[in-house]
Scaffold this active site. Sequence first.
Site, PDB file in Angstrom:
ATOM      1  N   ILE A  96       6.105 -19.594 -10.694  1.00 38.05           N
ATOM      2  CA  ILE A  96       5.637 -18.534 -10.317  1.00 38.05           C
ATOM      3  C   ILE A  96       5.396 -17.382 -11.912  1.00 38.05           C
ATOM      4  CG2 ILE A  96       5.084 -18.818  -7.736  1.00 38.05           C
ATOM      5  CD1 ILE A  96       5.663 -15.910  -7.234  1.00 38.05           C
ATOM      6  N   ASP A  97       6.527 -16.888 -12.107  1.00 36.07           N
ATOM      7  CA  ASP A  97       6.599 -15.888 -12.788  1.00 36.07           C
ATOM      8  C   ASP A  97       6.288 -16.018 -14.310  1.00 36.07           C
ATOM      9  OD1 ASP A  97       8.655 -14.644 -10.520  1.00 36.07           O
ATOM     10  OD2 ASP A  97      10.343 -15.325 -11.426  1.00 36.07           O
ATOM     11  N   ARG A 132      -9.139   5.193   0.977  1.00 34.49           N
ATOM     12  CA  ARG A 132      -7.309   5.146   0.827  1.00 34.49           C
ATOM     13  C   ARG A 132      -7.385   4.161  -0.552  1.00 34.49           C
ATOM     14  NH1 ARG A 132      -6.075   2.050   6.474  1.00 34.49           N
ATOM     15  NH2 ARG A 132      -5.809   3.798   8.018  1.00 34.49           N
ATOM     16  N   MET A 139       4.640 -10.418  -6.426  1.00 36.82           N
ATOM     17  CA  MET A 139       6.224 -10.309  -6.706  1.00 36.82           C
ATOM     18  C   MET A 139       6.594 -11.373  -9.236  1.00 36.82           C
ATOM     19  SD  MET A 139       7.179 -13.762  -4.594  1.00 36.82           S
ATOM     20  CE  MET A 139       8.526 -13.540  -3.432  1.00 36.82           C
ATOM     21  N   GLY A 140       6.919 -11.533  -9.931  1.00 33.81           N
ATOM     22  CA  GLY A 140       7.162 -11.521 -10.906  1.00 33.81           C
ATOM     23  C   GLY A 140       8.214 -11.377 -11.345  1.00 33.81           C
ATOM     24  N   ARG A 141       9.304 -10.960 -11.091  1.00 36.81           N
ATOM     25  CA  ARG A 141      10.330 -10.790 -11.276  1.00 36.81           C
ATOM     26  C   ARG A 141      10.355  -9.232 -12.737  1.00 36.81           C
ATOM     27  NH1 ARG A 141      14.951 -14.940 -10.120  1.00 36.81           N
ATOM     28  NH2 ARG A 141      15.157 -14.346  -7.882  1.00 36.81           N
ATOM     29  N   GLU A 192       6.798  -6.420  -8.564  1.00 40.93           N
ATOM     30  CA  GLU A 192       7.776  -5.638  -7.565  1.00 40.93           C
ATOM     31  C   GLU A 192       8.968  -5.709  -8.812  1.00 40.93           C
ATOM     32  OE1 GLU A 192       9.110  -9.887  -5.952  1.00 40.93           O
ATOM     33  OE2 GLU A 192       9.748 -10.172  -8.014  1.00 40.93           O
ATOM     34  N   HIS A 242       6.353 -13.552  -0.399  1.00 37.69           N
ATOM     35  CA  HIS A 242       6.266 -15.504  -0.453  1.00 37.69           C
ATOM     36  C   HIS A 242       4.411 -16.332  -0.118  1.00 37.69           C
ATOM     37  CE1 HIS A 242       9.936 -14.006  -0.547  1.00 37.69           C
ATOM     38  NE2 HIS A 242      10.707 -15.137  -0.763  1.00 37.69           N
TER      39      HIS A 242
HETATM   40  O1  F6P Z   1      11.391 -16.730  -9.288  1.00 37.11           O
HETATM   41  C1  F6P Z   1      10.384 -16.505  -8.542  1.00 37.11           C
HETATM   42  C2  F6P Z   1       9.931 -15.009  -7.653  1.00 37.11           C
HETATM   43  O2  F6P Z   1       8.955 -16.176  -6.428  1.00 37.11           O
HETATM   44  C3  F6P Z   1      10.026 -13.664  -7.963  1.00 37.11           C
HETATM   45  O3  F6P Z   1       8.987 -13.776  -7.999  1.00 37.11           O
HETATM   46  C4  F6P Z   1      11.085 -13.513  -6.920  1.00 37.11           C
HETATM   47  O4  F6P Z   1      11.374 -12.224  -7.011  1.00 37.11           O
HETATM   48  C5  F6P Z   1      11.784 -14.552  -6.351  1.00 37.11           C
HETATM   49  O5  F6P Z   1      11.625 -15.794  -6.260  1.00 37.11           O
HETATM   50  C6  F6P Z   1      12.260 -14.541  -4.571  1.00 37.11           C
HETATM   51  O6  F6P Z   1      12.940 -15.246  -4.446  1.00 37.11           O
HETATM   52  P1  F6P Z   1      13.541 -15.823  -2.858  1.00 37.11           P
HETATM   53  O7  F6P Z   1      12.313 -16.385  -2.148  1.00 37.11           O
HETATM   54  O8  F6P Z   1      14.963 -16.121  -3.357  1.00 37.11           O
HETATM   55  O9  F6P Z   1      12.756 -14.423  -2.600  1.00 37.11           O
END
Ligand code: F6P
Length: 312
Positions: A96-97, A132, A139-141, A192, A242
């Site tokens: 997904i990243d 607000r 996500m996206g690392r 994130e 997630h």
């Molecule tokens: O690499 C995909 C990813 O969803 C990232 O975006 C996220 O940081 C990581 O995996 C989350 O991993 P986990 O499912 O181990 O918490």
Amino acid sequence: MNSWVFMRDGWKGLLEGDFMPLTLTAIRGILHLGGSILGTSRTNPFKGQDGPQRVFENVKKLSLEVIVVIGGDDTQKVAHKLYEMGLPCVSVPKTIDNDLAHTDYTFGFNTAVSIATEALDRIHTTAEAHRRVMIVEVMGRYTGWIALEAGIAGGADIILIPEQPFDIDEVCEHIKRRQERGANFSVVVVAEGARPKDGVEITYGDSVDEFGHARLGGVGYYLGKEIEKCIDIETRVVVLGHVQRGGSPTAFDRILATRYGIAAIDLVNQGKFGVMVALKGNEMVSVPLKDVIGKRKTVDPKLYEMASVFFG
Ligand code: F6P
């Protein structure tokens, strides 16, 4: 080649010889499903001493001729190392990243962006009604692809990405400027992996996975507190987590995954190994794994600059 098998849970399956037959019945009717019928894990066969040896023993025992690998950067790195050691591999970019080099898109990304965009649409209405600041952490690392694309599509007022460390004073200035113009709410999307200019990424604890990655998360809460310190406005934080990785894939991802699958099997039939299938424009191509690994496709600075026209 006569028959195919699925190795369960990624590299773990190959390490442990855990597989199931790949039959038509097993794959019938799964196109609309998310997740993976194969299961997944963050197992690194190079972590333990005898990992590669066990992989090769199982490859021999099961008479495997070619391995088709599906995954993100860590998976591709392992595929490349094993290929160099003599394992015939063809790989498919899935994360997904969307951060893999030499491919325009990885499958899963479009679905995550669609989910995050829908969340932003919903959050907009409550932000406006309650006047607000709503912060949405996605996500996206280490890259800001999801934040940027969902942020643009969802009309975010500020988008913060890892590639451009943020200045909290500037973020507050944007929000104040909006207030001066009569907008008494703001929606902030933060990746994130985003961090303040003088700070580091925020993680959950100190543990790392088998590839050395910390669990990112929490920057949204950090931001929320900082914004409330400098502006008198109620702030709320939503961590999509997630949710972005679950449910039914978009049509785009279904088509992309189908094209990748066919392209990978074409390469297997041609005996072309050590490569990853990739999308370039609208063309399916293949790129050597050695050119993919060790690189990260970061967001296009021009696209971020375009998005910033709407900040504040
Ligand atoms: O690499 C995909 C990813 O969803 C990232 O975006 C996220 O940081 C990581 O995996 C989350 O991993 P986990 O499912 O181990 O918490």
